[in-house]
Design a protein around this motif. Structure first.
Motif, PDB file in Angstrom:
ATOM      1  N   LEU A  25       0.835  -1.204   0.000  1.00 60.12           N
ATOM      2  CA  LEU A  25       0.000   0.000   0.000  1.00 60.12           C
ATOM      3  C   LEU A  25       0.866   1.250   0.000  1.00 60.12           C
ATOM      4  CD1 LEU A  25      -2.627   1.648   0.413  1.00 60.12           C
ATOM      5  CD2 LEU A  25      -2.448   1.158   2.857  1.00 60.12           C
ATOM      6  N   LEU A  26       1.874   1.282   0.869  1.00 54.12           N
ATOM      7  CA  LEU A  26       2.740   2.451   0.977  1.00 54.12           C
ATOM      8  C   LEU A  26       3.542   2.681  -0.303  1.00 54.12           C
ATOM      9  CD1 LEU A  26       4.096   2.129   4.641  1.00 54.12           C
ATOM     10  CD2 LEU A  26       2.418   3.755   3.785  1.00 54.12           C
ATOM     11  N   LYS A  27       4.042   1.587  -0.903  1.00 49.17           N
ATOM     12  CA  LYS A  27       4.826   1.713  -2.133  1.00 49.17           C
ATOM     13  C   LYS A  27       4.004   2.363  -3.244  1.00 49.17           C
ATOM     14  CE  LYS A  27       7.450  -1.075  -5.462  1.00 49.17           C
ATOM     15  NZ  LYS A  27       7.845  -2.449  -5.852  1.00 49.17           N
ATOM     16  N   ASN A  28       2.765   1.878  -3.423  1.00 49.98           N
ATOM     17  CA  ASN A  28       1.891   2.443  -4.460  1.00 49.98           C
ATOM     18  C   ASN A  28       1.493   3.879  -4.136  1.00 49.98           C
ATOM     19  OD1 ASN A  28       1.933  -0.004  -5.848  1.00 49.98           O
ATOM     20  ND2 ASN A  28       0.135  -0.791  -4.749  1.00 49.98           N
ATOM     21  N   LEU A  29       1.254   4.114  -2.857  1.00 52.39           N
ATOM     22  CA  LEU A  29       0.813   5.439  -2.432  1.00 52.39           C
ATOM     23  C   LEU A  29       1.901   6.490  -2.641  1.00 52.39           C
ATOM     24  CD1 LEU A  29      -1.587   6.870  -1.198  1.00 52.39           C
ATOM     25  CD2 LEU A  29      -0.723   6.300   1.070  1.00 52.39           C
ATOM     26  N   VAL A  30       3.142   6.132  -2.289  1.00 54.21           N
ATOM     27  CA  VAL A  30       4.265   7.061  -2.455  1.00 54.21           C
ATOM     28  C   VAL A  30       4.468   7.388  -3.929  1.00 54.21           C
ATOM     29  CG1 VAL A  30       6.776   7.284  -2.270  1.00 54.21           C
ATOM     30  CG2 VAL A  30       5.446   6.442  -0.325  1.00 54.21           C
ATOM     31  N   GLU A  31       4.300   6.391  -4.777  1.00 48.18           N
ATOM     32  CA  GLU A  31       4.456   6.613  -6.225  1.00 48.18           C
ATOM     33  C   GLU A  31       3.425   7.618  -6.742  1.00 48.18           C
ATOM     34  OE1 GLU A  31       4.351   4.034 -10.402  1.00 48.18           O
ATOM     35  OE2 GLU A  31       4.484   2.998  -8.478  1.00 48.18           O
ATOM     36  N   VAL A  32       2.171   7.444  -6.321  1.00 47.62           N
ATOM     37  CA  VAL A  32       1.099   8.345  -6.752  1.00 47.62           C
ATOM     38  C   VAL A  32       1.310   9.754  -6.195  1.00 47.62           C
ATOM     39  CG1 VAL A  32      -1.378   8.826  -6.607  1.00 47.62           C
ATOM     40  CG2 VAL A  32      -0.583   6.493  -7.027  1.00 47.62           C
ATOM     41  N   MET A  33       1.636   9.833  -4.897  1.00 43.85           N
ATOM     42  CA  MET A  33       1.822  11.144  -4.248  1.00 43.85           C
ATOM     43  C   MET A  33       3.024  11.887  -4.820  1.00 43.85           C
ATOM     44  SD  MET A  33      -0.614  11.598  -1.942  1.00 43.85           S
ATOM     45  CE  MET A  33      -0.006  12.783  -0.757  1.00 43.85           C
ATOM     46  N   SER A  34       4.045  11.147  -5.213  1.00 46.21           N
ATOM     47  CA  SER A  34       5.238  11.780  -5.781  1.00 46.21           C
ATOM     48  C   SER A  34       4.929  12.448  -7.114  1.00 46.21           C
ATOM     49  CB  SER A  34       6.347  10.738  -5.958  1.00 46.21           C
ATOM     50  OG  SER A  34       6.761  10.234  -4.700  1.00 46.21           O
ATOM     51  N   HIS A  35       3.985  11.858  -7.865  1.00 46.94           N
ATOM     52  CA  HIS A  35       3.568  12.489  -9.120  1.00 46.94           C
ATOM     53  C   HIS A  35       2.784  13.772  -8.849  1.00 46.94           C
ATOM     54  CE1 HIS A  35       5.064   9.499 -11.841  1.00 46.94           C
ATOM     55  NE2 HIS A  35       4.391   8.513 -11.259  1.00 46.94           N
ATOM     56  N   SER A  36       1.960  13.721  -7.789  1.00 41.39           N
ATOM     57  CA  SER A  36       1.145  14.896  -7.455  1.00 41.39           C
ATOM     58  C   SER A  36       1.969  16.008  -6.831  1.00 41.39           C
ATOM     59  CB  SER A  36       0.018  14.487  -6.488  1.00 41.39           C
ATOM     60  OG  SER A  36      -0.812  13.510  -7.057  1.00 41.39           O
ATOM     61  N   PHE A  37       3.029  15.625  -6.088  1.00 45.11           N
ATOM     62  CA  PHE A  37       3.883  16.616  -5.407  1.00 45.11           C
ATOM     63  C   PHE A  37       5.341  16.338  -5.768  1.00 45.11           C
ATOM     64  CE2 PHE A  37       0.103  15.887  -2.784  1.00 45.11           C
ATOM     65  CZ  PHE A  37      -0.383  17.172  -2.634  1.00 45.11           C
TER      66      PHE A  37
ATOM     67  N   LYS B 135      10.130  14.864  -1.511  1.00 48.80           N
ATOM     68  CA  LYS B 135      10.651  13.508  -1.431  1.00 48.80           C
ATOM     69  C   LYS B 135       9.955  12.806  -0.259  1.00 48.80           C
ATOM     70  CE  LYS B 135      14.920  10.865  -0.751  1.00 48.80           C
ATOM     71  NZ  LYS B 135      16.372  10.943  -0.430  1.00 48.80           N
ATOM     72  N   ILE B 136       9.254  11.718  -0.546  1.00 43.51           N
ATOM     73  CA  ILE B 136       8.545  10.968   0.495  1.00 43.51           C
ATOM     74  C   ILE B 136       9.344   9.713   0.801  1.00 43.51           C
ATOM     75  CG2 ILE B 136       6.395   9.829   1.150  1.00 43.51           C
ATOM     76  CD1 ILE B 136       4.962  11.644  -0.868  1.00 43.51           C
ATOM     77  N   VAL B 137       9.870   9.619   2.017  1.00 37.98           N
ATOM     78  CA  VAL B 137      10.762   8.530   2.429  1.00 37.98           C
ATOM     79  C   VAL B 137      10.021   7.573   3.356  1.00 37.98           C
ATOM     80  CG1 VAL B 137      12.925   7.977   3.608  1.00 37.98           C
ATOM     81  CG2 VAL B 137      12.740  10.079   2.278  1.00 37.98           C
ATOM     82  N   ILE B 138      10.159   6.269   3.103  1.00 33.28           N
ATOM     83  CA  ILE B 138       9.586   5.253   3.987  1.00 33.28           C
ATOM     84  C   ILE B 138      10.688   4.731   4.886  1.00 33.28           C
ATOM     85  CG2 ILE B 138       8.431   3.026   4.144  1.00 33.28           C
ATOM     86  CD1 ILE B 138       7.233   3.542   1.395  1.00 33.28           C
ATOM     87  N   ASN B 139      10.496   4.871   6.197  1.00 36.16           N
ATOM     88  CA  ASN B 139      11.486   4.432   7.179  1.00 36.16           C
ATOM     89  C   ASN B 139      10.908   3.261   7.978  1.00 36.16           C
ATOM     90  OD1 ASN B 139      13.673   4.322   8.970  1.00 36.16           O
ATOM     91  ND2 ASN B 139      12.745   5.827  10.340  1.00 36.16           N
ATOM     92  N   GLY B 140      11.454   2.055   7.774  1.00 35.17           N
ATOM     93  CA  GLY B 140      10.961   0.872   8.457  1.00 35.17           C
ATOM     94  C   GLY B 140      10.112   0.021   7.526  1.00 35.17           C
TER      95      GLY B 140
END
Length: 374
Positions: A229-241, A245-250
């Motif tokens: 879920l997070l991987k797909n979400l970061v990809e979509v949000m990165s296109h919008s913004f 840089k949206i970093v996933i920690n953990g």
């Protein structure tokens, strides 16, 4: 508790025994001076006060007690063997006494009076509690009504803004189409689409809050992996913004049982708020981990932060931080909806923030969501 004040030890002992036998809590004082010291330290429902005492007599003690703010409502019964004339009885009442009993004391009468005063005290206390609760309820309702009116005003403004923008872009489109300017048409279409998406999100929030209020917010719970879920979400949000840089920690390897779409809705709300309230920065961090059969997910930004006194109200319905409301748009219901979604998953939400240093909004949910949390 009852305070008995008498300079004669036998009187103190006999009265104390009788009252304690009938389950009253009793304290004693052998002088007026000692009585005043005890009244300063303790709270008494009733004071049984001997009139004739060396040093301060009963009348003086009563007048002194009436000057103490916390003891002025305490009931006083005077006891007197010698001063039985009308003028002394009158002085007793004027000194703050509620009753005047002459010795020898009829214990059955004294007990009846004590029980009556206790009953009056209990009734008065209950009335005060009811009055306090009613005043609090009235004040609460006034604040609900105020927030509701403010919300309606804000909602009207927020809905009108994208509608006005769409109307403007449509008018520009008409002119560009007439001129055959395809590139400008595409540009205006994209901007109109952005405003329509904003309008759609506002309406979705309004519908969600309506469903919460009516108890009709539905959940479709199933197994899913929050990492995916997070991987797909970061990809979509990165296109919008793209500037962030949206970093996933953990990471979380375990499968979660819950409503994936609703959990995604909460994370998107946290992310968009993090970006909105951190102008001039370029990074947002998603902290995620699994511990004790629970998932922790926090969205950390490095923006304006939130004052401690405001943090406790952030998840309340219609709440908007006054200082930021002037600069940032929003209905003030996104966090309330997020909190309700997490609650319905058996979890909790919260925020950690230092003013001027950013904030981390987080939620914790069990790996397996309870079937129903009302």
């Amino acid at each position: 508790m009852i305070l008995i004040v008498d300079d004669t030890p036998e009187n103190l002992i006999s009265l104390k025994k009788v009252l304690e036998k009938h389950d009253f809590e009793v304290d004693t004082a052998s002088s007026g001076e000692e009585a005043l010291r005890k009244v300063l330290r303790n709270e008494y429902v009733l004071i049984i006060l001997d009139v004739q005492m060396p040093g301060m007599d009963g009348f003086e003690v009563a007048e002194a007690i009436s000057g103490y703010s916390k003891a002025k409502e305490t009931a006083i019964i005077f006891l007197s063997a010698a001063n039985t004339e009308t003028r002394f009885i009158t002085k007793g009442y004027s000194s703050g006494g509620l009753d005047y009993i002459t010795k020898p004391v009829d214990m059955s009468v004294l007990l009846l009076k004590v029980k009556t005063f206790y009953r009056i005290y209990e009734q008065s206390r209950k009335l005060i509690e009811i009055q306090t609760a009613l005043l609090e309820e009235i004040e609460f309702r006034k604040q609900a009504e105020y927030k509701k009116d403010e919300f309606i005003s804000i909602a009207s403004h927020e809905l009108k803004t994208p509608l006005t923008s769409v109307k403007g872009y449509v008018q520009l489109l008409e002119r560009s189409i007439d001129k055959g300017d395809v590139q400008t048409v595409k540009k205006h279409l994209l901007k109109a689409q952005t405003q329509l998406e904003k309008l759609n999100n506002l309406i979705a929030d309004l519908l969600d809050i309506s469903k919460i209020e009516s108890g009709k917010l539905k959940f479709n719970k199933q197994n899913f992996y929050i990492g995916d879920l997070l991987k797909n979400l970061v990809e979509v949000m990165s296109h919008s913004f793209p500037d962030y840089k949206i970093v996933i920690n953990g990471q979380v390897k375990s499968c979660i049982f819950g409503d994936e779409m609703r959990i995604e809705q909460v994370i998107i709300n946290f992310l968009t708020n993090a970006i909105k309230y951190s102008p001039g920065t370029s990074e947002v961090v998603i902290n995620v981990r699994e511990e004790n059969e629970r998932i922790y997910l926090g969205v950390r930004d490095y923006g304006i932060g939130i004052a401690p006194e405001q943090q406790k109200s952030l998840f309340e319905k219609f709440y908007r931080v006054e200082e930021t409301a002037l600069h940032f748009q929003g209905l003030g219901i996104g966090l309330y909806i997020s909190a309700e979604i997490i609650r319905r998953h058996g979890g909790t939400v919260g925020v950690q923030s230092t003013l001027g240093e950013g904030a981390e909004f987080y939620f914790e949910i069990p790996l397996i969501s309870p079937p129903e949390i009302d």
